[in-house]
Write a protein that holds these residues in place. Sequence first.
Motif, mmCIF file in Angstrom:
data_model
loop_
_atom_site.group_PDB
_atom_site.id
_atom_site.type_symbol
_atom_site.label_atom_id
_atom_site.label_comp_id
_atom_site.label_asym_id
_atom_site.label_seq_id
_atom_site.Cartn_x
_atom_site.Cartn_y
_atom_site.Cartn_z
ATOM 1 N N THR A 1 0.723 7.675 -4.425
ATOM 2 C CA THR A 1 0.033 6.384 -4.523
ATOM 3 C C THR A 1 -0.365 6.081 -5.957
ATOM 4 O O THR A 1 -0.134 4.970 -6.449
ATOM 5 C CB THR A 1 -1.196 6.366 -3.596
ATOM 6 O OG1 THR A 1 -0.754 6.615 -2.249
ATOM 7 C CG2 THR A 1 -1.915 5.033 -3.657
ATOM 8 N N THR A 2 -0.913 7.045 -6.647
ATOM 9 C CA THR A 2 -1.305 6.854 -8.042
ATOM 10 C C THR A 2 -0.093 6.518 -8.900
ATOM 11 O O THR A 2 -0.125 5.583 -9.713
ATOM 12 C CB THR A 2 -2.012 8.112 -8.579
ATOM 13 O OG1 THR A 2 -3.165 8.366 -7.785
ATOM 14 C CG2 THR A 2 -2.402 7.960 -10.035
ATOM 15 N N LYS B 1 1.159 2.921 -8.100
ATOM 16 C CA LYS B 1 0.278 1.887 -8.673
ATOM 17 C C LYS B 1 0.517 1.730 -10.176
ATOM 18 O O LYS B 1 0.553 0.608 -10.690
ATOM 19 C CB LYS B 1 -1.182 2.209 -8.368
ATOM 20 C CG LYS B 1 -1.528 1.957 -6.914
ATOM 21 C CD LYS B 1 -2.963 2.274 -6.602
ATOM 22 C CE LYS B 1 -3.236 1.983 -5.133
ATOM 23 N NZ LYS B 1 -4.604 2.302 -4.746
ATOM 24 N N HIS B 2 0.703 2.826 -10.873
ATOM 25 C CA HIS B 2 0.997 2.749 -12.310
ATOM 26 C C HIS B 2 2.401 2.193 -12.565
ATOM 27 O O HIS B 2 2.604 1.405 -13.480
ATOM 28 C CB HIS B 2 0.840 4.121 -12.972
ATOM 29 C CG HIS B 2 -0.577 4.506 -13.212
ATOM 30 N ND1 HIS B 2 -1.393 5.024 -12.225
ATOM 31 C CD2 HIS B 2 -1.336 4.441 -14.312
ATOM 32 C CE1 HIS B 2 -2.583 5.263 -12.717
ATOM 33 N NE2 HIS B 2 -2.592 4.917 -13.992
ATOM 34 N N ILE C 1 4.186 0.132 -10.711
ATOM 35 C CA ILE C 1 4.245 -1.303 -10.395
ATOM 36 C C ILE C 1 3.812 -2.138 -11.605
ATOM 37 O O ILE C 1 4.360 -3.206 -11.862
ATOM 38 C CB ILE C 1 3.358 -1.625 -9.166
ATOM 39 C CG1 ILE C 1 3.984 -1.051 -7.906
ATOM 40 C CG2 ILE C 1 3.106 -3.104 -9.000
ATOM 41 C CD1 ILE C 1 5.281 -1.683 -7.491
ATOM 42 N N HIS C 2 2.848 -1.634 -12.370
ATOM 43 C CA HIS C 2 2.388 -2.355 -13.564
ATOM 44 C C HIS C 2 3.395 -2.279 -14.709
ATOM 45 O O HIS C 2 3.354 -3.097 -15.623
ATOM 46 C CB HIS C 2 1.021 -1.841 -14.012
ATOM 47 C CG HIS C 2 -0.066 -2.176 -13.038
ATOM 48 N ND1 HIS C 2 -0.476 -3.462 -12.782
ATOM 49 C CD2 HIS C 2 -0.818 -1.386 -12.240
ATOM 50 C CE1 HIS C 2 -1.424 -3.460 -11.877
ATOM 51 N NE2 HIS C 2 -1.654 -2.209 -11.531
ATOM 52 N N ALA D 1 5.176 -3.177 -3.761
ATOM 53 C CA ALA D 1 5.034 -1.853 -3.155
ATOM 54 C C ALA D 1 4.715 -1.983 -1.666
ATOM 55 O O ALA D 1 3.992 -2.898 -1.247
ATOM 56 C CB ALA D 1 3.935 -1.061 -3.844
ATOM 57 N N TYR E 1 3.379 0.715 1.439
ATOM 58 C CA TYR E 1 2.794 2.035 1.629
ATOM 59 C C TYR E 1 2.885 2.447 3.101
ATOM 60 O O TYR E 1 2.355 1.757 3.978
ATOM 61 C CB TYR E 1 1.331 2.048 1.165
ATOM 62 C CG TYR E 1 1.190 1.740 -0.296
ATOM 63 C CD1 TYR E 1 1.246 2.762 -1.240
ATOM 64 C CD2 TYR E 1 1.023 0.433 -0.746
ATOM 65 C CE1 TYR E 1 1.132 2.491 -2.593
ATOM 66 C CE2 TYR E 1 0.906 0.153 -2.101
ATOM 67 C CZ TYR E 1 0.958 1.187 -3.014
ATOM 68 O OH TYR E 1 0.855 0.915 -4.356
ATOM 69 N N ASP F 1 6.175 3.939 -0.774
ATOM 70 C CA ASP F 1 5.461 5.194 -0.583
ATOM 71 C C ASP F 1 5.875 5.610 0.827
ATOM 72 O O ASP F 1 5.343 5.114 1.820
ATOM 73 C CB ASP F 1 3.958 4.960 -0.689
ATOM 74 C CG ASP F 1 3.135 6.212 -0.481
ATOM 75 O OD1 ASP F 1 3.630 7.178 0.135
ATOM 76 O OD2 ASP F 1 1.969 6.212 -0.902
#
Length: 181
Positions: A19-20, A23-24, A26-27, A34, A36, A85
């Motif tokens: 997940t971490t 999230k990074h 995607i930026h 995304a 999940y 994910d």
Amino acid sequence: MNKKPRVLSFSGVSGGGKTTTIKHLIHQLDHAQALYFDDYEFENCPDICEWVEAGADYNAWVLSPLITDIQLLLKDESLDYIVLDYPFAYLNDAVKDLIDVTFYIDTPLDIAMARRILRNEQEHGMSELQSDLHNYLIRGRAAYLEMEKTVKTNSDVVLQGEWPTVLIVDRIIDELRKRSV
């Protein structure tokens, strides 16, 4: 011009950093969405520990809601990437043909467990710690080992889960560049 987004799948043990990382990532990616796995409720989904004990048939998971969402996003020409994910890499027959590249975040089990403890402590306090650890020792560890045995070996790219997130994301972007040539 019918441009189809590339579907990237990320697997690894619980607490492994999926997940971490997503999230990074995607930026860093333009036009990415995304999905999940944990956001979905699947009908008749097996108990993970019983499923592993019964031989871990990845097709026992009926993933219709996730598949529907992937198919909808594949029609979105504004997207370049769909980032999943998703725990099974290419092992579920209903999903495998939708995925372009699978990544496995290979996190040592002690680090993954420490992350889970810290995450759960933030969400639930320490009250569930003993129960979580007991369940891991009695039944849950087999699910972690199943991931390492089957999902890791069925992934295109294995990433080192103990690396800092920024390095993992850089490695993913490098891999995507190599594969787009």
